[in-house]
Design a protein around this motif. Structure first.
Motif, PDB file in Angstrom:
ATOM      1  N   ILE A 105       0.861  -1.181   0.000  1.00 32.23           N
ATOM      2  CA  ILE A 105       0.000   0.000   0.000  1.00 32.23           C
ATOM      3  C   ILE A 105       0.900   1.234   0.000  1.00 32.23           C
ATOM      4  O   ILE A 105       2.016   1.199   0.531  1.00 32.23           O
ATOM      5  N   GLY A 106       0.430   2.334  -0.600  1.00 30.53           N
ATOM      6  CA  GLY A 106       1.271   3.513  -0.732  1.00 30.53           C
ATOM      7  C   GLY A 106       1.719   4.097   0.588  1.00 30.53           C
ATOM      8  O   GLY A 106       2.893   4.424   0.782  1.00 30.53           O
ATOM      9  N   ILE A 107       0.797   4.254   1.545  1.00 29.51           N
ATOM     10  CA  ILE A 107       1.100   4.718   2.902  1.00 29.51           C
ATOM     11  C   ILE A 107       0.202   3.947   3.860  1.00 29.51           C
ATOM     12  O   ILE A 107      -1.013   3.881   3.660  1.00 29.51           O
ATOM     13  N   LEU A 108       0.770   3.371   4.884  1.00 29.92           N
ATOM     14  CA  LEU A 108      -0.035   2.638   5.864  1.00 29.92           C
ATOM     15  C   LEU A 108      -0.980   3.599   6.591  1.00 29.92           C
ATOM     16  O   LEU A 108      -0.527   4.582   7.192  1.00 29.92           O
ATOM     17  N   PRO A 109      -2.271   3.334   6.583  1.00 33.35           N
ATOM     18  CA  PRO A 109      -3.198   4.214   7.316  1.00 33.35           C
ATOM     19  C   PRO A 109      -3.029   4.120   8.824  1.00 33.35           C
ATOM     20  O   PRO A 109      -3.484   5.012   9.556  1.00 33.35           O
ATOM     21  N   THR A 110      -2.386   3.072   9.310  1.00 25.89           N
ATOM     22  CA  THR A 110      -2.204   2.900  10.754  1.00 25.89           C
ATOM     23  C   THR A 110      -0.923   3.548  11.275  1.00 25.89           C
ATOM     24  O   THR A 110      -0.640   3.461  12.471  1.00 25.89           O
ATOM     25  N   LEU A 111      -0.157   4.192  10.408  1.00 20.87           N
ATOM     26  CA  LEU A 111       1.056   4.862  10.867  1.00 20.87           C
ATOM     27  C   LEU A 111       0.725   5.973  11.861  1.00 20.87           C
ATOM     28  O   LEU A 111      -0.232   6.726  11.678  1.00 20.87           O
ATOM     29  N   ALA A 112       1.547   6.084  12.887  1.00 21.56           N
ATOM     30  CA  ALA A 112       1.447   7.192  13.844  1.00 21.56           C
ATOM     31  C   ALA A 112       2.772   7.943  13.864  1.00 21.56           C
ATOM     32  O   ALA A 112       3.805   7.422  13.420  1.00 21.56           O
ATOM     33  N   GLU A 113       2.742   9.160  14.371  1.00 25.72           N
ATOM     34  CA  GLU A 113       3.980   9.939  14.446  1.00 25.72           C
ATOM     35  C   GLU A 113       5.045   9.199  15.243  1.00 25.72           C
ATOM     36  O   GLU A 113       6.241   9.298  14.960  1.00 25.72           O
ATOM     37  N   SER A 114       4.635   8.415  16.227  1.00 23.26           N
ATOM     38  CA  SER A 114       5.588   7.670  17.056  1.00 23.26           C
ATOM     39  C   SER A 114       6.301   6.563  16.294  1.00 23.26           C
ATOM     40  O   SER A 114       7.281   5.996  16.780  1.00 23.26           O
ATOM     41  N   ASP A 115       5.821   6.229  15.082  1.00 16.32           N
ATOM     42  CA  ASP A 115       6.482   5.226  14.251  1.00 16.32           C
ATOM     43  C   ASP A 115       7.580   5.826  13.376  1.00 16.32           C
ATOM     44  O   ASP A 115       8.272   5.080  12.667  1.00 16.32           O
ATOM     45  N   LEU A 116       7.728   7.143  13.385  1.00 21.38           N
ATOM     46  CA  LEU A 116       8.628   7.815  12.459  1.00 21.38           C
ATOM     47  C   LEU A 116       9.637   8.650  13.239  1.00 21.38           C
ATOM     48  O   LEU A 116       9.354   9.773  13.666  1.00 21.38           O
ATOM     49  N   HIS A 117      10.814   8.073  13.431  1.00 19.12           N
ATOM     50  CA  HIS A 117      11.886   8.736  14.178  1.00 19.12           C
ATOM     51  C   HIS A 117      13.196   8.044  13.822  1.00 19.12           C
ATOM     52  O   HIS A 117      13.211   7.000  13.142  1.00 19.12           O
ATOM     53  N   SER A 118      14.299   8.601  14.280  1.00 15.15           N
ATOM     54  CA  SER A 118      15.609   8.076  13.879  1.00 15.15           C
ATOM     55  C   SER A 118      15.819   6.631  14.308  1.00 15.15           C
ATOM     56  O   SER A 118      16.507   5.866  13.625  1.00 15.15           O
ATOM     57  N   GLY A 119      15.210   6.241  15.416  1.00 16.06           N
ATOM     58  CA  GLY A 119      15.353   4.857  15.857  1.00 16.06           C
ATOM     59  C   GLY A 119      14.651   3.861  14.952  1.00 16.06           C
ATOM     60  O   GLY A 119      14.896   2.649  15.051  1.00 16.06           O
ATOM     61  N   MET A 120      13.773   4.356  14.059  1.00 13.07           N
ATOM     62  CA  MET A 120      13.061   3.478  13.147  1.00 13.07           C
ATOM     63  C   MET A 120      13.824   3.288  11.833  1.00 13.07           C
ATOM     64  O   MET A 120      13.445   2.451  11.017  1.00 13.07           O
ATOM     65  N   LEU A 121      14.900   4.038  11.603  1.00 13.24           N
ATOM     66  CA  LEU A 121      15.678   3.837  10.383  1.00 13.24           C
ATOM     67  C   LEU A 121      16.281   2.444  10.364  1.00 13.24           C
ATOM     68  O   LEU A 121      16.716   1.925  11.398  1.00 13.24           O
ATOM     69  N   SER A 122      16.323   1.839   9.191  1.00  9.79           N
ATOM     70  CA  SER A 122      16.879   0.497   9.055  1.00  9.79           C
ATOM     71  C   SER A 122      18.325   0.456   9.512  1.00  9.79           C
ATOM     72  O   SER A 122      19.057   1.452   9.458  1.00  9.79           O
TER      73      SER A 122
END
Length: 495
Positions: free
Chosen positions: A127-144
Motif C-alpha cells: 500500500i502507498g502509505i499505511l493508514p495505521t502509521l502514527a507519528e511515534s512510528d517515524l523517528h531516527s530509531g526506526m531507520l533500518s
C-alpha cells in the motif's frame, strides 16, 4: 549503487573531492554516449516494489532485517525504515508476454516474503502509505540498520540545518515537523525501469513525463497520512517535503527541490539530466570509488561511473535517468510515480498503461511539445496526485487552442487505445497480454474506483461507528483481506 558506505560523517575536503570526481564522471559519460553502439538493444523492463510489514493488529512492525535473514532471497533488500522491504524483479525483454511474466515473478517473490514474515509474527502490506502509521512510528530509531540510510539522513540534515517541515493541504490539513529522513519511509512505491536505446532516450523520457499524469490519476493508492484525508496520492507531497534539503524552502524557492517533476523537456540526450543533477544539487554521500572513469574510457573500456550513480540516486525526479554499465552498458528511464498496491493485478495493469502510453507518444513527441508546455505537463502530474480520477488534465490536440482540458474518464477513453498500440506496435508485447492488463484499467475507470477512492469511501463508512484508532486498523484489515483474494481493486465491495 556500487560503492560501499561504511560511515555517516564526512569532511569538507571529501565533499570537495567528490564534487570534482562527479565532473570527471560527467566527462566520461559524454564519451560513452558518443560511442557507436552503446546501449543498443530492444526495450526491456524491470521493477522495484517496496513493501510494509505489519503486526497482527495491522500496525507497523519493525522487523525487516529479521525477515530479510529468514527469506534468503537475493531479490529482497532493506528499505529506509525498519518496517520496509524492497523486492527487485529480474529484468525481462518487453516483447512477448513480459507483463504476465512480471506478475508471475512478483507473485512468487511476495509469497516468499510472506512466509518469512510469518516466522516473525508479521504480515506484508502492499500500500502507498499505511493508514495505521502514527507519528511515534517515524523517528531516527526506526531507520533500518544500514549505514547507507544513516548517512543519507545525516547528509540531508547537514544541508537543511533545521527540521523538515511537512505541510499538506487536502480534504484536511497536516502540518508537522520531522527531525530526520524517517518520514520518507512512510512512502512505498512500485518503480518501473524501462531500458531505452540512447538515440530514443530524449523522446521516450519526454513521453514518460506526459504519460505520467493520466497514469497516476488512474492509480492513486495513498489517501491518508497520520490520520488525515489528504491527496489521492499523498506520497507525492510527502516525499518532496520529507527530504527537502533547502533551508526555509517555500513553493517558489529559487533553489530546485531534490524531489521534483523536473524543470523542462530534454532537448538532446540523457546527459542533460545527469548534468542538471550535478549542477543543481550538493552531494549527500561523498564516497569515492577507485575508478578513473575517463581513463577507462580512453582505454576502450566501459566505466561504472559509481559516484555519478550514487549522486543521481539522491536526486529523486519522479521520472529519472539511469546509467548502468551492466549487460554491455545501457540507459534506462526509471518511472517512480506509481504507488505500491493494491494488488499485483492492479500494479501490472498500471505498468501496462504507463509504458504503453509512453511508447505510443514517443514517436510524435516533438509535435506534442509544441502543443503542450512543460509547465502544463507538470501541472497535470500534481492535479492527478491531488484529485485522482476527479482530476481535469490538459492534453495536446491538433487544433488550436492546444492543449484542451479533459476530464479523466474522457481522457482515458482516448488514451487506452493509444497505450495498447504502444505496447503492441512499439514494444512487441503480445496483443492478448496487452488486452488482459489494460482491461483492468478500463474497468477501474468505468467503475471509478481506485485504491485511494476505495479507502476514502470505506474510512468514511467505518468512522461513523468506531473510535478513530480502531477505524484505521479496521480499514487496513479489510484492505489486506481483499488483497489476499488477488482480485483488482475496482471489484472490491465496501465491506
Amino acid at each position: 549503487m556500487g560503492i560501499e558506505i561504511d560511515r555517516d560523517q564526512f569532511s569538507e575536503a571529501e565533499y570537495a573531492a567528490f564534487a570534482a570526481k562527479l565532473e570527471s564522471n560527467l566527462r566520461a559519460l559524454g564519451l560513452v554516449l558518443r560511442r557507436p553502439g552503446f546501449g543498443a538493444g530492444p526495450f526491456s523492463i524491470g521493477a522495484e516494489l517496496e513493501l510494509n510489514l505489519v503486526d497482527g493488529a495491522a500496525y507497523p512492525m519493525p522487523v525487516n532485517r529479521e525477515v530479510l535473514a529468514s527469506a534468503k532471497d537475493r531479490r529482497l533488500a532493506l528499505e529506509l525504515n525498519r518496517f520496509n522491504l524492497e523486492l527487485n524483479a529480474t529484468p525481462v525483454a518487453l516483447a512477448g508476454r513480459s507483463l504476465s511474466a512480471l506478475h508471475a515473478e512478483l507473485s512468487d517473490a511476495i509469497a516468499a516474503v510472506q512466509r518469512a514474515a510469518a516466522l516473525h509474527g508479521a504480515r506484508v502490506a502492499v500500500i502507498g502509505i499505511l493508514p495505521t502509521l502514527a507519528e511515534s512510528d517515524l523517528h531516527s530509531g526506526m531507520l533500518s540498520d544500514s549505514m547507507r540510510y544513516r548517512a543519507l539522513s545525516a547528509g540531508l540534515a547537514r544541508l537543511k540545518q533545521q527540521p523538515f517541515q511537512v505541510r499538506i493541504s487536502g480534504e484536511e490539513e497536516l502540518a508537522i515537523r520531522a527531525h530526520d529522513v524517517s518520514f520518507e519511509g512512510a512512502n512505498t512505491s512500485f518503480q518501473i525501469h524501462l531500458r531505452v536505446p540512447p538515440e530514443r532516450f530524449a523522446d521516450t523520457y519526454n513521453a514518460a513525463q506526459l504519460a505520467t499524469g493520466p497514469a497516476l490519476a488512474a492509480a492513486g493508492n495513498s489517501p491518508f497520512f497520520l490520520g488525515r484525508r489528504l491527496w489521492h496520492e499523498t506520497r507525492v507531497a510527502l516525499f518532496r517535503q520529507a527530504v527537502d534539503d533547502r533551508a526555509d524552502a517555500t513553493g517558489d524557492d529559487w533553489r530546485p527541490a531534490r524531489v521534483s517533476f523536473g524543470h523542462g523537456w530534454v532537448r538532446r540526450d540523457a546527459y542533460e539530466l545527469f548534468a542538471e543533477a550535478v549542477a543543481q544539487h550538493e552531494p549527500l554521500l561523498p564516497v569515492l570509488g577507485p575508478e578513473d572513469p575517463e581513463g577507462v574510457c580512453l582505454a576502450g573500456g566501459l566505466p561504472k561511473l559509481a559516484e555519478l550513480r550514487l549522486h543521481s540516486g539522491t536526486v529523486w525526479r519522479w521520472n529519472r535517468a539511469v546509467y548502468d554499465a551492466s549487460s554491455g552498458g545501457h540507459l534506462r528511464v526509471e518511472l517512480r510515480a506509481l504507488s505500491a498496491g493494491p494488488t499485483l493485478r492492479d500494479m501490472v495493469a498500471n505498468v501496462a498503461f504507463l509504458i504503453g502510453l509512453t511508447l505510443a507518444l514517443a514517436p510524435r513527441m516533438e509535435e506534442h511539445m509544441q502543443r503542450i508546455t512543460f509547465g502544463q505537463t507538470r501541472r497535470n502530474f500534481y492535479e492527478a496526485a491531488r484529485h485522482g480520477l476527479d482530476a481535469e488534465l490538459l492534453w495536446p490536440c491538433e487544433r488550436a487552442p492546444s492543449p484542451q482540458p479533459l476530464a479523466m474518464p474522457e481522457a482515458l477513453a482516448q488514451l487506452l487505445p493509444l497505450a495498447r498500440a504502444g505496447l503492441v506496435a512499439e514494444g512487441g508485447v503480445e496483443a492478448a497480454d496487452a488486452d488482459t492488463w489494460l482491461g483492468v484499467i478500463a474497468e477501474r475507470v468505468q467503475r471509478r474506483q481506485t485504491g485511494a477512492s476505495w479507502q476514502r469511501a470505506l474510512q468514511a463508512q467505518l468512522s461513523r461507528s468506531r473510535p478513530v484508532r480502531e477505524t484505521w486498523a479496521a480499514l487496513l484489515e479489510r484492505y489486506l483481506a481483499h488483497c489476499a483474494t488477488g482480485q483488482p481493486v475496482h471489484t472490491w465491495p465496501l465491506r
